[in-house]
Design a protein around this motif. Structure first.
Motif, PDB file in Angstrom:
ATOM      1  N   HIS A   1       0.813  -1.214   0.000  1.00  0.00           N
ATOM      2  CA  HIS A   1       0.000   0.000   0.000  1.00  0.00           C
ATOM      3  C   HIS A   1       0.855   1.276   0.000  1.00  0.00           C
ATOM      4  O   HIS A   1       0.429   2.314  -0.499  1.00  0.00           O
ATOM      5  N   MET A   2       2.032   1.219   0.593  1.00  0.00           N
ATOM      6  CA  MET A   2       2.854   2.417   0.725  1.00  0.00           C
ATOM      7  C   MET A   2       3.191   2.978  -0.657  1.00  0.00           C
ATOM      8  O   MET A   2       3.620   2.243  -1.546  1.00  0.00           O
ATOM      9  N   SER A   3       2.966   4.269  -0.824  1.00  0.00           N
ATOM     10  CA  SER A   3       3.169   4.893  -2.137  1.00  0.00           C
ATOM     11  C   SER A   3       4.583   4.638  -2.657  1.00  0.00           C
ATOM     12  O   SER A   3       5.555   4.701  -1.899  1.00  0.00           O
ATOM     13  N   PHE A   4       4.662   4.347  -3.944  1.00  0.00           N
ATOM     14  CA  PHE A   4       5.976   4.094  -4.540  1.00  0.00           C
ATOM     15  C   PHE A   4       6.905   5.295  -4.366  1.00  0.00           C
ATOM     16  O   PHE A   4       8.113   5.133  -4.221  1.00  0.00           O
TER      17      PHE A   4
ATOM     18  N   THR B   1      19.382  15.425  -1.900  1.00  0.00           N
ATOM     19  CA  THR B   1      18.201  16.277  -1.697  1.00  0.00           C
ATOM     20  C   THR B   1      17.218  16.193  -2.857  1.00  0.00           C
ATOM     21  O   THR B   1      16.126  16.759  -2.799  1.00  0.00           O
ATOM     22  N   SER B   2      17.613  15.525  -3.919  1.00  0.00           N
ATOM     23  CA  SER B   2      16.711  15.298  -5.050  1.00  0.00           C
ATOM     24  C   SER B   2      16.952  13.890  -5.583  1.00  0.00           C
ATOM     25  O   SER B   2      18.047  13.342  -5.434  1.00  0.00           O
ATOM     26  N   TYR B   3      15.928  13.316  -6.169  1.00  0.00           N
ATOM     27  CA  TYR B   3      16.060  11.940  -6.639  1.00  0.00           C
ATOM     28  C   TYR B   3      16.495  11.896  -8.096  1.00  0.00           C
ATOM     29  O   TYR B   3      16.308  12.844  -8.858  1.00  0.00           O
ATOM     30  N   ASN B   4      17.091  10.780  -8.453  1.00  0.00           N
ATOM     31  CA  ASN B   4      17.470  10.549  -9.847  1.00  0.00           C
ATOM     32  C   ASN B   4      17.021   9.144 -10.250  1.00  0.00           C
ATOM     33  O   ASN B   4      16.392   8.426  -9.461  1.00  0.00           O
ATOM     34  N   LEU B   5      17.332   8.758 -11.474  1.00  0.00           N
ATOM     35  CA  LEU B   5      16.835   7.492 -11.998  1.00  0.00           C
ATOM     36  C   LEU B   5      17.397   6.294 -11.235  1.00  0.00           C
ATOM     37  O   LEU B   5      16.738   5.258 -11.119  1.00  0.00           O
ATOM     38  N   LYS B   6      18.594   6.431 -10.675  1.00  0.00           N
ATOM     39  CA  LYS B   6      19.163   5.338  -9.890  1.00  0.00           C
ATOM     40  C   LYS B   6      18.320   5.071  -8.646  1.00  0.00           C
ATOM     41  O   LYS B   6      18.098   3.920  -8.260  1.00  0.00           O
ATOM     42  N   HIS B   7      17.863   6.151  -8.002  1.00  0.00           N
ATOM     43  CA  HIS B   7      16.997   5.995  -6.826  1.00  0.00           C
ATOM     44  C   HIS B   7      15.686   5.314  -7.227  1.00  0.00           C
ATOM     45  O   HIS B   7      15.176   4.447  -6.509  1.00  0.00           O
ATOM     46  N   VAL B   8      15.156   5.715  -8.366  1.00  0.00           N
ATOM     47  CA  VAL B   8      13.898   5.129  -8.851  1.00  0.00           C
ATOM     48  C   VAL B   8      14.091   3.645  -9.153  1.00  0.00           C
ATOM     49  O   VAL B   8      13.252   2.805  -8.795  1.00  0.00           O
ATOM     50  N   ASP B   9      15.213   3.313  -9.798  1.00  0.00           N
ATOM     51  CA  ASP B   9      15.476   1.914 -10.147  1.00  0.00           C
ATOM     52  C   ASP B   9      15.624   1.037  -8.903  1.00  0.00           C
ATOM     53  O   ASP B   9      15.132  -0.095  -8.873  1.00  0.00           O
ATOM     54  N   ARG B  10      16.292   1.556  -7.875  1.00  0.00           N
ATOM     55  CA  ARG B  10      16.459   0.778  -6.641  1.00  0.00           C
ATOM     56  C   ARG B  10      15.114   0.590  -5.934  1.00  0.00           C
ATOM     57  O   ARG B  10      14.820  -0.484  -5.405  1.00  0.00           O
ATOM     58  N   ALA B  11      14.300   1.646  -5.938  1.00  0.00           N
ATOM     59  CA  ALA B  11      12.957   1.542  -5.338  1.00  0.00           C
ATOM     60  C   ALA B  11      12.099   0.562  -6.127  1.00  0.00           C
ATOM     61  O   ALA B  11      11.308  -0.207  -5.545  1.00  0.00           O
ATOM     62  N   LEU B  12      12.241   0.564  -7.433  1.00  0.00           N
ATOM     63  CA  LEU B  12      11.497  -0.360  -8.288  1.00  0.00           C
ATOM     64  C   LEU B  12      11.886  -1.799  -7.978  1.00  0.00           C
ATOM     65  O   LEU B  12      11.030  -2.697  -7.942  1.00  0.00           O
TER      66      LEU B  12
ATOM     67  N   PRO C   1      13.040  10.381 -14.729  1.00  0.00           N
ATOM     68  CA  PRO C   1      12.786   9.846 -13.375  1.00  0.00           C
ATOM     69  C   PRO C   1      11.336  10.036 -12.937  1.00  0.00           C
ATOM     70  O   PRO C   1      10.705   9.102 -12.432  1.00  0.00           O
ATOM     71  N   GLU C   2      10.793  11.246 -13.119  1.00  0.00           N
ATOM     72  CA  GLU C   2       9.415  11.515 -12.708  1.00  0.00           C
ATOM     73  C   GLU C   2       8.424  10.731 -13.566  1.00  0.00           C
ATOM     74  O   GLU C   2       7.417  10.215 -13.058  1.00  0.00           O
ATOM     75  N   ASP C   3       8.704  10.613 -14.865  1.00  0.00           N
ATOM     76  CA  ASP C   3       7.834   9.822 -15.743  1.00  0.00           C
ATOM     77  C   ASP C   3       7.781   8.370 -15.277  1.00  0.00           C
ATOM     78  O   ASP C   3       6.715   7.737 -15.290  1.00  0.00           O
ATOM     79  N   THR C   4       8.936   7.850 -14.855  1.00  0.00           N
ATOM     80  CA  THR C   4       9.004   6.464 -14.387  1.00  0.00           C
ATOM     81  C   THR C   4       8.211   6.291 -13.097  1.00  0.00           C
ATOM     82  O   THR C   4       7.462   5.317 -12.935  1.00  0.00           O
ATOM     83  N   ILE C   5       8.364   7.245 -12.174  1.00  0.00           N
ATOM     84  CA  ILE C   5       7.630   7.180 -10.901  1.00  0.00           C
ATOM     85  C   ILE C   5       6.126   7.170 -11.153  1.00  0.00           C
ATOM     86  O   ILE C   5       5.387   6.364 -10.583  1.00  0.00           O
ATOM     87  N   ARG C   6       5.664   8.065 -12.008  1.00  0.00           N
ATOM     88  CA  ARG C   6       4.224   8.152 -12.277  1.00  0.00           C
ATOM     89  C   ARG C   6       3.700   6.883 -12.927  1.00  0.00           C
ATOM     90  O   ARG C   6       2.583   6.435 -12.639  1.00  0.00           O
ATOM     91  N   SER C   7       4.499   6.310 -13.806  1.00  0.00           N
ATOM     92  CA  SER C   7       4.087   5.068 -14.466  1.00  0.00           C
ATOM     93  C   SER C   7       3.941   3.949 -13.447  1.00  0.00           C
ATOM     94  O   SER C   7       2.955   3.189 -13.465  1.00  0.00           O
ATOM     95  N   ILE C   8       4.885   3.858 -12.520  1.00  0.00           N
ATOM     96  CA  ILE C   8       4.843   2.798 -11.503  1.00  0.00           C
ATOM     97  C   ILE C   8       3.696   3.031 -10.526  1.00  0.00           C
ATOM     98  O   ILE C   8       3.030   2.080 -10.094  1.00  0.00           O
TER      99      ILE C   8
ATOM    100  N   GLY D   1      11.208   8.161 -27.057  1.00  0.00           N
ATOM    101  CA  GLY D   1      10.149   7.156 -27.024  1.00  0.00           C
ATOM    102  C   GLY D   1       9.924   6.558 -25.650  1.00  0.00           C
ATOM    103  O   GLY D   1       9.034   5.738 -25.458  1.00  0.00           O
ATOM    104  N   TYR D   2      10.716   7.012 -24.663  1.00  0.00           N
ATOM    105  CA  TYR D   2      10.694   6.397 -23.332  1.00  0.00           C
ATOM    106  C   TYR D   2       9.319   6.490 -22.662  1.00  0.00           C
ATOM    107  O   TYR D   2       8.800   5.515 -22.138  1.00  0.00           O
ATOM    108  N   LYS D   3       8.716   7.669 -22.696  1.00  0.00           N
ATOM    109  CA  LYS D   3       7.443   7.862 -22.013  1.00  0.00           C
ATOM    110  C   LYS D   3       6.352   6.984 -22.623  1.00  0.00           C
ATOM    111  O   LYS D   3       5.519   6.407 -21.903  1.00  0.00           O
ATOM    112  N   LEU D   4       6.356   6.850 -23.940  1.00  0.00           N
ATOM    113  CA  LEU D   4       5.372   5.977 -24.593  1.00  0.00           C
ATOM    114  C   LEU D   4       5.630   4.515 -24.258  1.00  0.00           C
ATOM    115  O   LEU D   4       4.688   3.721 -24.149  1.00  0.00           O
ATOM    116  N   GLN D   5       6.894   4.157 -24.094  1.00  0.00           N
ATOM    117  CA  GLN D   5       7.215   2.788 -23.703  1.00  0.00           C
ATOM    118  C   GLN D   5       6.658   2.493 -22.308  1.00  0.00           C
ATOM    119  O   GLN D   5       6.157   1.401 -22.042  1.00  0.00           O
ATOM    120  N   LEU D   6       6.749   3.487 -21.417  1.00  0.00           N
ATOM    121  CA  LEU D   6       6.194   3.325 -20.076  1.00  0.00           C
ATOM    122  C   LEU D   6       4.673   3.148 -20.145  1.00  0.00           C
ATOM    123  O   LEU D   6       4.095   2.320 -19.427  1.00  0.00           O
TER     124      LEU D   6
END
Length: 248
Positions: free
Chosen positions: A28-31, A45-56, A167-174, A236-241
């Protein structure tokens, strides 16, 4: 003997309440909370794609464990049914009508538990969500540091902007995948894309290809094939998501 068999069968039902389609607190905890944790652990102090990938990776493992538990529950219910049938056979052999009825009743309870908890649907919904996350993981993993460097030095402002928003596009997709999973688990009605959704998706894909072609023609300097490939990937990344969200 009769009481002993009945007791064993009833003990085998212990824990059936855990078969309910209720996602765990961790699921339940938000991604975004998982991403923030990775960011804080990394003292950033800000996230990047590596942080998103580890959370994923963390959330994917949660669903994988959940899938394993649901599959185990399904097997447990199957064992209850088998045990109930065995009791019925024993009842028939010993000509104990009461035991026979008890055995058949518990065998039926195994089927009833599976039907009530909708274990097959739970497994299916969790598997679909896990596949969607794996899809996102595959695409996000393609955004390497080398690709990022090629995009940054390409001079293509659209590609650079797409890289910055990745990074933000990936978070929203997940989060969309997470929300679909939670809602579907409670409703037990997996959401399928409508014909309108698919039409809009392919229309946007055509628009993307057209815009990419125009952008490439508009640049004065010809980029290397490697850079061209990097630009095509990030645009094409966002459409792939979005395609990952419709997977399953």
């Amino acid at each position: 003997m009769q009481k002993k068999i009945i007791l064993i069968l009833l003990l085998s039902l212990n824990g059936c309440s855990s078969y309910r389609p209720i996602p765990t607190e961790a699921e339940h905890m938000s991604f975004r909370s998982y991403v923030n944790k990775e960011m804080i652990d990394d003292k950033q102090t800000s996230y990047n794609l590596k942080h998103v990938d580890r959370a994923l990776e963390t959330y994917s493992n949660l669903l994988l464990n959940s899938l394993r538990e649901k599959a185990t529950n399904a097997w447990n219910v199957s064992n209850i049914t088998t045990a109930g049938g065995a009791a019925a056979i024993i009842g028939g052999i010993t000509e104990k009508t009461g035991l026979l009825n008890t055995g058949l009743g518990i065998a039926g309870l195994g089927f009833a538990t599976s039907s009530q908890a909708k274990l097959d649907e739970q497994i299916s919904l969790t598997l679909v969500a896990y596949k969607k996350l794996s899809c996102v993981k595959g695409y996000s993993g393609s955004l390497t540091e080398k690709l990022a460097q090629l995009v940054r030095t390409s001079g293509d402002q659209d590609a650079i902007a797409a890289l910055a928003s990745a990074p933000e596009d990936t978070i929203r997709s997940i989060i969309n995948i997470q929300d679909d999973y939670l809602v579907s688990m409670y409703a037990l009605k997996p959401s399928a894309p409508s014909s309108g959704d698919l039409t809009n998706f392919f229309d946007r894909l055509v628009e993307l290809r057209t815009a990419t072609t125009a952008s490439l023609r508009g640049r004065k300097a010809q980029a290397s094939p490697e850079t061209e490939a990097a630009i095509k990937t990030i645009k094409g990344y966002k459409l792939q998501l979005e395609a990952c969200n419709k997977f399953g």
